[in-house]
Design a protein around this motif. Structure first.
Motif, PDB file in Angstrom:
ATOM      1  N   LYS A  30       0.832  -1.212   0.000  1.00  3.91           N
ATOM      2  CA  LYS A  30       0.000   0.000   0.000  1.00  3.91           C
ATOM      3  C   LYS A  30       0.866   1.261   0.000  1.00  3.91           C
ATOM      4  O   LYS A  30       0.582   2.227  -0.708  1.00  3.91           O
ATOM      5  N   GLN A  31       1.919   1.236   0.832  1.00  6.75           N
ATOM      6  CA  GLN A  31       2.805   2.391   0.901  1.00  6.75           C
ATOM      7  C   GLN A  31       3.522   2.625  -0.432  1.00  6.75           C
ATOM      8  O   GLN A  31       3.677   3.768  -0.872  1.00  6.75           O
ATOM      9  N   LEU A  32       3.961   1.522  -1.069  1.00  4.89           N
ATOM     10  CA  LEU A  32       4.615   1.648  -2.367  1.00  4.89           C
ATOM     11  C   LEU A  32       3.659   2.193  -3.416  1.00  4.89           C
ATOM     12  O   LEU A  32       4.049   3.013  -4.271  1.00  4.89           O
ATOM     13  N   GLN A  33       2.403   1.723  -3.365  1.00  2.00           N
ATOM     14  CA  GLN A  33       1.407   2.224  -4.312  1.00  2.00           C
ATOM     15  C   GLN A  33       1.155   3.723  -4.111  1.00  2.00           C
ATOM     16  O   GLN A  33       1.004   4.482  -5.071  1.00  2.00           O
ATOM     17  N   GLU A  34       1.117   4.133  -2.832  1.00  2.00           N
ATOM     18  CA  GLU A  34       0.921   5.563  -2.537  1.00  2.00           C
ATOM     19  C   GLU A  34       2.101   6.383  -3.023  1.00  2.00           C
ATOM     20  O   GLU A  34       1.940   7.496  -3.559  1.00  2.00           O
ATOM     21  N   ILE A  35       3.312   5.845  -2.843  1.00  2.00           N
ATOM     22  CA  ILE A  35       4.523   6.546  -3.311  1.00  2.00           C
ATOM     23  C   ILE A  35       4.499   6.683  -4.835  1.00  2.00           C
ATOM     24  O   ILE A  35       4.829   7.741  -5.389  1.00  2.00           O
ATOM     25  N   GLU A  36       4.088   5.594  -5.520  1.00  2.00           N
ATOM     26  CA  GLU A  36       3.995   5.632  -6.974  1.00  2.00           C
ATOM     27  C   GLU A  36       2.984   6.670  -7.443  1.00  2.00           C
ATOM     28  O   GLU A  36       3.216   7.400  -8.418  1.00  2.00           O
ATOM     29  N   LYS A  37       1.840   6.736  -6.746  1.00  2.00           N
ATOM     30  CA  LYS A  37       0.818   7.738  -7.101  1.00  2.00           C
ATOM     31  C   LYS A  37       1.359   9.151  -6.938  1.00  2.00           C
ATOM     32  O   LYS A  37       1.134  10.029  -7.776  1.00  2.00           O
TER      33      LYS A  37
END
Length: 266
Positions: free
Chosen positions: A253-260
């Motif tokens: 989830k954190q990686l997805q947020e960083i990517e966004k």
């Protein structure tokens, strides 16, 4: 959907519902043995039995779906195989002269209490694990029985043929004595003829009952402790795995947020 089904079959309330259904099935089987209670109610009893069987079938289907596509995971658990076998046997129609067999097989549903109650599963697992360890104790007890049976035959077969008339009867007599079932009654018959007969009986009870029977109990208690430790270790492993999986989900989830955030900045 599959995650919801998995959560349902492992829900405490679902397990309690299944336990209640099993208990109800056991009560109905008991009612069928009473003519006064079951007379005129057989149709309703059979209907409820059919509903209970339907609930068990739905339970198995839900558990299989929760394990899909790896259905083998369901059958890796021995208790699941036990439940599945009972449901499959219950689906076999028994009519006519085989109707009695069908009614007897319904008793297996009550045995499902063992699989749904963790405490009973623990006890049964302990007993199964104790069987190999008991082999040597059983051999020791058979040797003891044989020695005392032959000795009892030679010492008392003339004065007390009812209990010591042959080797088979002597073995049955010793089994009765080791369970302490009216053993003094047998002993007093021989004491009336032989003043020293009490030595034979008391020595057998001390060795057979107080020592060897306690060996069985010690084996069961020792294996019970081992099974409890194994269960705790398994629970710790499962908790660790669940913790790791939760951390992986959080990291994703954190990686997805960083990517966004990176895409938005670009």
């Amino acid at each position: 959907m599959q995650a919801k089904v998995n959560a349902l079959v492992h829900n405490q309330w679902f397990e309690r519902f299944i336990i209640s259904v099993i208990v109800l099935s056991g009560i109905l089987i008991g009612i069928e043995t009473s003519r006064s209670l079951s007379q005129g109610q057989l149709h309703w009893i059979e209907t409820i039995h059919a509903i209970i069987l339907g609930i068990f079938v739905i339970e198995v289907i839900l558990k299989l779906y929760a394990c899909a596509p790896d259905v083998k995971k369901y059958f890796k658990d021995g208790w699941n195989v036990f439940d599945f076998s009972i449901v499959v046997v219950a689906l076999i129609p028994f009519t006519g002269q085989f109707a009695v067999i069908g009614r007897l097989l319904r008793l297996l549903r009550v045995a499902r209490l063992i699989s749904v109650l963790p405490e009973l599963r623990l006890i049964v697992t302990t007993l199964i694990k104790t069987i190999p360890s008991m082999f040597h104790v059983v051999v020791l007890m058979l040797v003891l029985f044989y020695i005392y049976a032959v000795a009892g035959f030679n010492l008392f077969h003339e004065s007390n043929p009812q209990y010591w008339g042959d080797l088979g009867t002597s073995m049955l007599t010793l089994f009765r004595i080791v369970t302490l079932e009216s053993w003094t009654q047998i002993m007093y018959i021989d004491l009336a003829v032989h003043d020293w007969a009490w030595i034979f009986y008391v020595s057998f009870i001390v060795i057979g009952t107080f020592i060897i029977i306690n060996l069985f109990i010690a084996l069961v208690l020792n294996n019970l402790d081992e099974v409890k430790e194994q269960k705790k270790a398994l629970e710790r492993t499962q908790n660790t795995e669940a913790h790791i999986l939760n951390n992986i989900v959080l990291i994703r989830k954190q990686l997805q947020e960083i990517e966004k955030d990176m895409h938005q900045k670009q």
